[in-house]
Motif scaffolding. Structure first.
Motif, mmCIF file in Angstrom:
data_model
loop_
_atom_site.group_PDB
_atom_site.id
_atom_site.type_symbol
_atom_site.label_atom_id
_atom_site.label_comp_id
_atom_site.label_asym_id
_atom_site.label_seq_id
_atom_site.Cartn_x
_atom_site.Cartn_y
_atom_site.Cartn_z
ATOM 1 N N VAL A 127 -0.697 7.540 2.112
ATOM 2 C CA VAL A 127 -1.369 6.272 2.378
ATOM 3 C C VAL A 127 -0.831 5.656 3.663
ATOM 4 C CG1 VAL A 127 -1.810 3.947 1.514
ATOM 5 C CG2 VAL A 127 -1.826 5.884 -0.062
ATOM 6 N N VAL A 128 0.485 5.733 3.875
ATOM 7 C CA VAL A 128 1.095 5.232 5.113
ATOM 8 C C VAL A 128 0.478 5.939 6.315
ATOM 9 C CG1 VAL A 128 3.237 5.034 6.442
ATOM 10 C CG2 VAL A 128 3.261 4.646 3.971
ATOM 11 N N PHE A 152 0.824 -1.213 0.000
ATOM 12 C CA PHE A 152 0.000 0.000 0.000
ATOM 13 C C PHE A 152 0.857 1.262 0.000
ATOM 14 C CE2 PHE A 152 -3.538 -2.531 2.305
ATOM 15 C CZ PHE A 152 -4.052 -2.948 1.085
ATOM 16 N N SER A 153 2.036 1.202 0.652
ATOM 17 C CA SER A 153 2.890 2.390 0.758
ATOM 18 C C SER A 153 3.432 2.831 -0.590
ATOM 19 C CB SER A 153 4.058 2.114 1.721
ATOM 20 O OG SER A 153 5.023 1.241 1.141
ATOM 21 N N VAL A 154 3.386 1.941 -1.593
ATOM 22 C CA VAL A 154 3.823 2.309 -2.946
ATOM 23 C C VAL A 154 2.992 3.476 -3.473
ATOM 24 C CG1 VAL A 154 3.918 1.473 -5.329
ATOM 25 C CG2 VAL A 154 4.738 0.029 -3.471
ATOM 26 N N GLN A 184 -6.432 15.828 2.884
ATOM 27 C CA GLN A 184 -6.471 14.632 2.037
ATOM 28 C C GLN A 184 -6.277 13.371 2.865
ATOM 29 O OE1 GLN A 184 -3.069 14.118 -0.437
ATOM 30 N NE2 GLN A 184 -3.902 12.371 -1.559
ATOM 31 N N ILE A 185 -5.304 13.403 3.779
ATOM 32 C CA ILE A 185 -5.026 12.240 4.630
ATOM 33 C C ILE A 185 -6.180 11.999 5.588
ATOM 34 C CG2 ILE A 185 -3.510 11.348 6.442
ATOM 35 C CD1 ILE A 185 -1.185 12.739 5.022
ATOM 36 N N ARG A 186 -6.745 13.080 6.138
ATOM 37 C CA ARG A 186 -7.882 12.938 7.045
ATOM 38 C C ARG A 186 -9.068 12.284 6.340
ATOM 39 N NH1 ARG A 186 -6.972 18.628 8.565
ATOM 40 N NH2 ARG A 186 -5.664 18.712 10.418
ATOM 41 N N SER A 187 -9.369 12.742 5.133
ATOM 42 C CA SER A 187 -10.504 12.184 4.382
ATOM 43 C C SER A 187 -10.278 10.716 4.049
ATOM 44 C CB SER A 187 -10.723 12.990 3.094
ATOM 45 O OG SER A 187 -11.025 14.329 3.387
ATOM 46 N N MET A 188 -9.060 10.389 3.619
ATOM 47 C CA MET A 188 -8.727 9.013 3.274
ATOM 48 C C MET A 188 -8.855 8.108 4.497
ATOM 49 S SD MET A 188 -5.146 7.529 1.682
ATOM 50 C CE MET A 188 -5.023 8.953 0.592
ATOM 51 N N ALA A 189 -8.354 8.580 5.634
ATOM 52 C CA ALA A 189 -8.425 7.793 6.858
ATOM 53 C C ALA A 189 -9.876 7.575 7.290
ATOM 54 C CB ALA A 189 -7.647 8.478 7.975
ATOM 55 N N GLY A 190 -10.721 8.596 7.143
ATOM 56 C CA GLY A 190 -12.124 8.470 7.522
ATOM 57 C C GLY A 190 -12.841 7.382 6.744
ATOM 58 N N VAL A 191 -12.593 7.317 5.438
ATOM 59 C CA VAL A 191 -13.221 6.290 4.608
ATOM 60 C C VAL A 191 -12.679 4.911 4.981
ATOM 61 C CG1 VAL A 191 -13.581 5.454 2.262
ATOM 62 C CG2 VAL A 191 -13.585 7.907 2.717
ATOM 63 N N MET A 192 -11.371 4.805 5.203
ATOM 64 C CA MET A 192 -10.778 3.526 5.586
ATOM 65 C C MET A 192 -11.328 3.030 6.916
ATOM 66 S SD MET A 192 -6.765 3.882 4.495
ATOM 67 C CE MET A 192 -6.243 3.672 2.775
ATOM 68 N N ILE A 193 -11.571 3.943 7.841
ATOM 69 C CA ILE A 193 -12.140 3.563 9.136
ATOM 70 C C ILE A 193 -13.536 2.990 8.944
ATOM 71 C CG2 ILE A 193 -12.985 4.454 11.342
ATOM 72 C CD1 ILE A 193 -10.629 6.465 11.249
ATOM 73 N N ARG A 194 -14.337 3.595 8.058
ATOM 74 C CA ARG A 194 -15.690 3.081 7.813
ATOM 75 C C ARG A 194 -15.642 1.690 7.184
ATOM 76 N NH1 ARG A 194 -16.574 8.577 6.834
ATOM 77 N NH2 ARG A 194 -16.243 8.463 4.577
ATOM 78 N N HIS A 201 -8.100 3.364 -7.421
ATOM 79 C CA HIS A 201 -7.885 4.244 -6.277
ATOM 80 C C HIS A 201 -7.620 3.410 -5.030
ATOM 81 C CE1 HIS A 201 -8.724 7.290 -3.168
ATOM 82 N NE2 HIS A 201 -8.454 8.187 -4.128
ATOM 83 N N ILE A 202 -6.810 3.947 -4.121
ATOM 84 C CA ILE A 202 -6.401 3.209 -2.933
ATOM 85 C C ILE A 202 -7.603 2.812 -2.075
ATOM 86 C CG2 ILE A 202 -6.012 5.319 -1.608
ATOM 87 C CD1 ILE A 202 -4.058 1.989 -1.350
ATOM 88 N N ILE A 203 -8.654 3.612 -2.068
ATOM 89 C CA ILE A 203 -9.840 3.282 -1.273
ATOM 90 C C ILE A 203 -10.509 2.020 -1.814
ATOM 91 C CG2 ILE A 203 -12.152 4.026 -0.599
ATOM 92 C CD1 ILE A 203 -9.865 5.396 0.907
ATOM 93 N N LEU A 204 -10.643 1.931 -3.135
ATOM 94 C CA LEU A 204 -11.226 0.739 -3.740
ATOM 95 C C LEU A 204 -10.337 -0.476 -3.492
ATOM 96 C CD1 LEU A 204 -13.417 -0.584 -5.404
ATOM 97 C CD2 LEU A 204 -12.217 0.144 -7.487
ATOM 98 N N ILE A 205 -9.036 -0.276 -3.578
ATOM 99 C CA ILE A 205 -8.084 -1.359 -3.310
ATOM 100 C C ILE A 205 -8.229 -1.853 -1.868
ATOM 101 C CG2 ILE A 205 -5.617 -1.850 -2.983
ATOM 102 C CD1 ILE A 205 -5.061 -0.051 -5.392
ATOM 103 N N TYR A 206 -8.322 -0.918 -0.938
ATOM 104 C CA TYR A 206 -8.455 -1.284 0.479
ATOM 105 C C TYR A 206 -9.760 -2.037 0.728
ATOM 106 C CZ TYR A 206 -8.259 -0.758 5.572
ATOM 107 O OH TYR A 206 -8.211 -1.000 6.924
ATOM 108 N N SER A 207 -10.844 -1.604 0.073
ATOM 109 C CA SER A 207 -12.140 -2.281 0.219
ATOM 110 C C SER A 207 -12.072 -3.710 -0.293
ATOM 111 C CB SER A 207 -13.220 -1.516 -0.549
ATOM 112 O OG SER A 207 -13.350 -0.212 -0.084
#
Length: 460
Positions: A280-281, A273-275, A359-369, A423-429
């Motif tokens: 993202v990290v 993911f860090s790539v 940007q990091i805050r928004s990304m983290a919020g979606v990942m938490i959900r 997108h990283i969010i779709l990848i994480y899902s």
């Protein structure tokens, strides 16, 4: 429905074991959360540097957990049949195992620490990478000193829990985390006239808190020998019967390998993911820190199912073991549904506490959900793993956990990160949804009952 739910006596016994573990984990994770926020106030590079090193500390922690789990399943069953000499022998085996792990860990961290940190900085700018690397190395150089006290406290605390004593490890953990919190505030920011040490201050606070926790647990155990019969004469010799040693190695080696490979696998997935960049990290660090606050219920249930089922198996109460496993797993999943709902609703609040970009805050919020939605599934998997493990089916748990991680999860993460532009969010899902495969396998293993057996009567 009686198969899935117990009576008040059952839940009283379960909660007597679970609540101290939950409280200890809750306080530990809450202070870890505050610790993370404090470091996060220093900046994204500082937070990321500490987060990267903590990936390796996490691997170390699970190596210790895995190394002690083998003798631990024997310890729980020995206590179940009131064989205190057997518990003492498993304690000695843990001491030897802890010494070996500590030597290997020092060798890896000192010899390869720089290379390990660099693995996570390939996609960042040169300036950001240099800063993050420097903070990571500073943190690593200090956090090394927590290795020995951490191993000692795990040796003692795990044996105490196997014999039904969960309050003392909880109390020691509470004291330690509050010491850690106070020292973080003083040493990270230089309050009350102390030097402003930044990330080094966070590491110093952790080391001191570990030493205090270790001192409390060890001293209490030796001062209450009548209650802790396993410690009487435990250090007159470190000899462990050959038959038991062979049994523990046969059953315990897969557990240790599982924790090493699984923890290493998680680090590899995060490296994949860090790539996609340092942002993202940082987002993953926030996500995992917040998720840990809400995982305390099913984490505690894993420990409880291992202890309760292990004691039933050691006493040849096989039907009781089956029933206990079913009821604990059901309770764990239902309770986690409640906590995951709360996490989902509060997902947008926690990232705002960090001094980082929107940007990091928004990304983290979606990942938490996303994490909240899969938590009940994780609760089932966690309890299933410990149920199977309690009967000594350690090679099966190795295949269930580590083989799945390295043969399914890592190749999937690597390919979808490197070979697609998703997108990283779709990848994480998509990555989180893979656990459905593992859950189906776990359900089949539970129903077949291959874990229902006594593994200590052959060694007595």
């Amino acid at each position: 429905m009686g198969k899935f739910f117990g009576d008040w006596k059952f839940y009283k016994k379960l909660l007597w074991l679970a609540v101290p573990i939950m409280v200890q984990n809750a306080i530990t994770n809450f202070v870890g959360f505050l610790d993370n926020i404090m470091v996060g106030q220093l900046g994204t590079e500082q937070m990321s540097g500490v987060a990267i090193v903590n990936q390796f500390v996490f691997v170390f922690n699970l190596c210790v957990f895995g190394g002690l789990s083998g003798p631990g399943i024997f310890g729980a069953q020995f206590f179940g049949c009131r064989d205190f000499k057997g518990v003492r022998d498993t304690f000695r085996f843990k001491v030897i195992t802890g010494a070996v792990i500590s030597i290997l860990t020092f060798a890896v961290f000192i010899g390869f620490g720089q290379n390990l940190i660099q693995m996570f900085l390939t996609a960042s700018s040169t300036e950001d990478s240099a800063a993050t690397f420097g903070y990571g190395m500073t943190y690593l150089s200090v956090i090394l000193f927590e290795i020995i006290p951490f191993i000692i406290v795990q040796i003692y605390a795990s044996t105490l829990r196997e014999t039904g004593e969960t309050v003392v490890p909880m109390a020691a953990g509470i004291v330690a985390v509050f010491v850690n919190l106070v020292l973080n505030y003083i040493l990270i920011f230089g309050n009350f006239g102390a030097p402003k040490l930044g990330v080094a201050g966070a590491a110093v606070a952790t080391v001191i808190s570990r030493v205090i926790e270790c001192s409390i647990v060890v001293c209490w155990t030796h001062l209450h020998k009548r209650k802790n019969l396993f410690i009487v004469g435990a250090f007159r010799s470190l000899r462990v019967p050959i038959a038991l040693t062979r049994k523990i190695l046969v059953k315990g080696t897969p557990l240790m390998l599982n924790e090493i490979f699984w923890a290493g696998g998680m680090a590899m997935i995060n490296q994949c993911f860090s790539v996609r960049g340092l942002s993202v990290v940082a987002a993953l660090n926030i996500t995992s820190t917040i998720a840990n606050l809400f995982n305390i219920v099913f984490i505690a249930m894993g420990s409880c199912v291992a202890i309760l089922v292990g004691q039933h198996l050691g006493a040849n109460e096989f039907e009781e073991a089956r029933g206990t496993a079913t009821k604990v797993i059901t309770f764990s999943v239902l309770a986690t549904i409640g906590t995951s709902f709360i996490l989902f609703l509060a997902s947008g609040l926690f990232p705002k506490l960090y001094n980082t970009s929107q940007q990091i805050r928004s990304m983290a919020g979606v990942m938490i959900r996303i994490n909240a939605m899969v938590m009940p599934l994780q609760a089932f998997l966690h309890a299933t793993y410990f149920t199977i493990r309690s009967g000594g089916r350690t090679w099966i748990t190795f295949l269930f956990d580590s083989a799945y991680t390295w043969c399914v999860a890592i190749p999937f993460a690597f390919c979808i990160v490197h070979l697609t532009s998703l997108h990283i969010i779709l990848i994480y899902s998509m990555y989180c949804s893979l656990d459905i495969i593992k859950a189906v396998v776990g359900l089949i293993l539970l129903k077949r009952g291959i874990w229902v057996r006594n593994i200590v009567e052959e060694t007595v």
